[in-house]
Design a protein around this motif. Structure first.
Motif, PDB file in Angstrom:
ATOM      1  N   SER A  14       0.829  -1.213   0.000  1.00  0.00           N
ATOM      2  CA  SER A  14       0.000   0.000   0.000  1.00  0.00           C
ATOM      3  C   SER A  14       0.859   1.258   0.000  1.00  0.00           C
ATOM      4  O   SER A  14       0.465   2.275  -0.578  1.00  0.00           O
ATOM      5  CB  SER A  14      -0.949   0.000   1.199  1.00  0.00           C
ATOM      6  OG  SER A  14      -0.250   0.070   2.427  1.00  0.00           O
ATOM      7  N   ARG A  18       0.354   4.102  -2.807  1.00  0.00           N
ATOM      8  CA  ARG A  18       0.133   5.523  -2.489  1.00  0.00           C
ATOM      9  C   ARG A  18       1.188   6.403  -3.130  1.00  0.00           C
ATOM     10  O   ARG A  18       0.881   7.460  -3.700  1.00  0.00           O
ATOM     11  CB  ARG A  18       0.126   5.726  -0.966  1.00  0.00           C
ATOM     12  CG  ARG A  18      -1.026   5.051  -0.237  1.00  0.00           C
ATOM     13  CD  ARG A  18      -1.125   5.487   1.227  1.00  0.00           C
ATOM     14  NE  ARG A  18       0.097   5.249   1.984  1.00  0.00           N
ATOM     15  CZ  ARG A  18       0.384   4.139   2.655  1.00  0.00           C
ATOM     16  NH1 ARG A  18      -0.483   3.127   2.648  1.00  0.00           N
ATOM     17  NH2 ARG A  18       1.515   4.009   3.321  1.00  0.00           N
ATOM     18  N   SER A  22       0.731   9.086  -6.315  1.00  0.00           N
ATOM     19  CA  SER A  22       1.086  10.487  -6.052  1.00  0.00           C
ATOM     20  C   SER A  22       2.079  11.018  -7.080  1.00  0.00           C
ATOM     21  O   SER A  22       2.147  12.227  -7.318  1.00  0.00           O
ATOM     22  CB  SER A  22       1.661  10.635  -4.641  1.00  0.00           C
ATOM     23  OG  SER A  22       2.987  10.135  -4.557  1.00  0.00           O
ATOM     24  N   VAL A  42      -5.233   1.974   1.374  1.00  0.00           N
ATOM     25  CA  VAL A  42      -5.126   2.727   0.126  1.00  0.00           C
ATOM     26  C   VAL A  42      -6.233   3.779   0.001  1.00  0.00           C
ATOM     27  O   VAL A  42      -6.428   4.352  -1.073  1.00  0.00           O
ATOM     28  CB  VAL A  42      -5.129   1.797  -1.102  1.00  0.00           C
ATOM     29  CG1 VAL A  42      -3.857   0.956  -1.137  1.00  0.00           C
ATOM     30  CG2 VAL A  42      -6.356   0.896  -1.116  1.00  0.00           C
ATOM     31  N   VAL A  45      -5.811   7.165  -1.883  1.00  0.00           N
ATOM     32  CA  VAL A  45      -5.763   7.248  -3.351  1.00  0.00           C
ATOM     33  C   VAL A  45      -6.919   6.523  -4.016  1.00  0.00           C
ATOM     34  O   VAL A  45      -6.991   6.464  -5.249  1.00  0.00           O
ATOM     35  CB  VAL A  45      -4.428   6.690  -3.899  1.00  0.00           C
ATOM     36  CG1 VAL A  45      -3.245   7.490  -3.351  1.00  0.00           C
ATOM     37  CG2 VAL A  45      -4.273   5.199  -3.563  1.00  0.00           C
TER      38      VAL A  45
END
Length: 346
Positions: A14, A18, A22, A42, A45
């Motif tokens: 995770s 993430r 990003s 998660v 996101v």
């Protein structure tokens, strides 16, 4: 880049999901949602147009073929694994099935997809492994990428087997693979059966803090967000067929780590008595490796990566995160095996 991440609802997976989202990557998260997985990992996101979730098991070849065909990833980051040493002592079968058989099916699905695409040079299969495959160090020395494999637990043996499978698929079939072996991770979203979250949560509840043996086992601690950054670096810039050791340059004996955490909790969440008073030494687990330590010079020299978070800074961040996110960890305390002694052996 579109990345298929296996085990993306787990702790390290995770963090990769993430960070990748990003940075603008498309991510397909394939996870079977077993006991240690958590969709909340998660949540930051989950609503992104770059994120997709596939509830599937890496042992299910038909599901893998469908996911590859439907999403057409540019790369695979394989993090799905059973990973708790204590659980592997009590129930090794699940570790063989997921870590060995599951990796085999994923390699075959990836190879079939890669061949159907015309063997593109840009495709990557990144296998994420552990330093535990190297066995146990004495008081000196470091694991390098050339260290002979010497696994001591069912977990590490299963990961060693999966490493060998990945290398074999690279050598025999030409599948574009890279590998990495990491030291102990810690940080936010860590499932509450591993040492650091156990210490934090037991201390918060005024319960005994168990420390195996005399607490002299040494680990090299790597902040999980640093690890995610390193993994994306290896995926994008690592040489094909090459393996990279990833460490935090933060060796600490377990008892000293536990005392550091108690001191942070004494400052941030003081109680009537010091949290260190809760430390309780318990019988060691079978085959407990004495020391792990990573030589991470290859990834530093070849790829320019090195950890950015010191152990003290990372522990502080981690404790604060658990103090501020009770709604995340509270529901997990009722999951199978959490809060009970595992890995006693027979």
């Amino acid at each position: 880049m579109k990345i298929l991440v296996t085990g993306g609802a787990g702790f390290i997976g995770s963090a990769v999901v993430r960070l990748a989202v990003s940075r603008g990557h498309e991510v397909v998260n394939l996870d079977a949602l077993t006991y240690a997985a958590n969709p909340a990992n998660v949540a930051p996101v989950a609503d992104s147009p770059l994120y997709r979730f596939e509830h599937a098991d890496i042992r299910d070849r038909a599901a893998l073929d469908r996911i590859f065909a439907e999403h057409a990833p540019d790369a695979v980051m394989h993090l799905a694994a059973e990973s708790h040493v204590d659980r592997s002592i009590d129930g090794p079968a699940a570790f063989m099935e997921t870590n060995v058989t599951g990796t085999f099916h994923l390699l075959e699905a990836a190879r079939s997809y890669w061949l159907a695409k015309g063997r593109p040079d840009t495709f990557r299969f990144h296998h994420v492994s552990t330093d535990e495959v190297f066995g146990s160090l004495g008081e000196t020395g470091l694991f390098t990428e050339e260290t002979a494999y010497d696994p001591r637990s069912p977990y590490s043996a299963s990961k060693a087997a999966s490493d060998h499978l990945v290398r074999a698929w690279g050598e025999t079939y030409g599948l574009p693979v890279v590998l990495s072996n990491c030291s102990n991770n810690y940080g936010p979203y860590h499932f509450p059966e591993k040492l650091i979250p156990v210490v934090i949560l037991n201390a918060l509840h005024g319960q005994p803090i168990p420390v195996y043996g005399a607490g002299r086992n040494v680990r090299d601690w790597l902040y999980v967000e640093d690890h995610a950054d390193a993994l994306l670096t290896v995926l994008q810039d690592g040489a094909l067929g090459r393996s990279y050791n990833i460490g935090g340059n933060n060796e600490r004996a377990n008892i000293d780590l536990v005392r550091d955490l108690c001191a942070i909790l004494d400052r941030l969440r003081p109680d009537a008595a010091p949290h260190g008073d809760l430390i309780t030494f318990v019988a060691d687990r079978p085959g407990h490796d004495l020391r792990y330590a990573i030589d991470a010079s290859r990834i530093r020299d070849e790829l320019g990566w090195q950890p950015s978070v010191t152990l003290q800074e990372g522990l502080e961040r981690t404790v604060r995160w658990y103090l501020e996110n009770e709604d995340w960890w509270r529901p997990l305390l009722s999951r199978d095996g959490v809060g009970t002694r595992l890995g006693i052996g027979s």
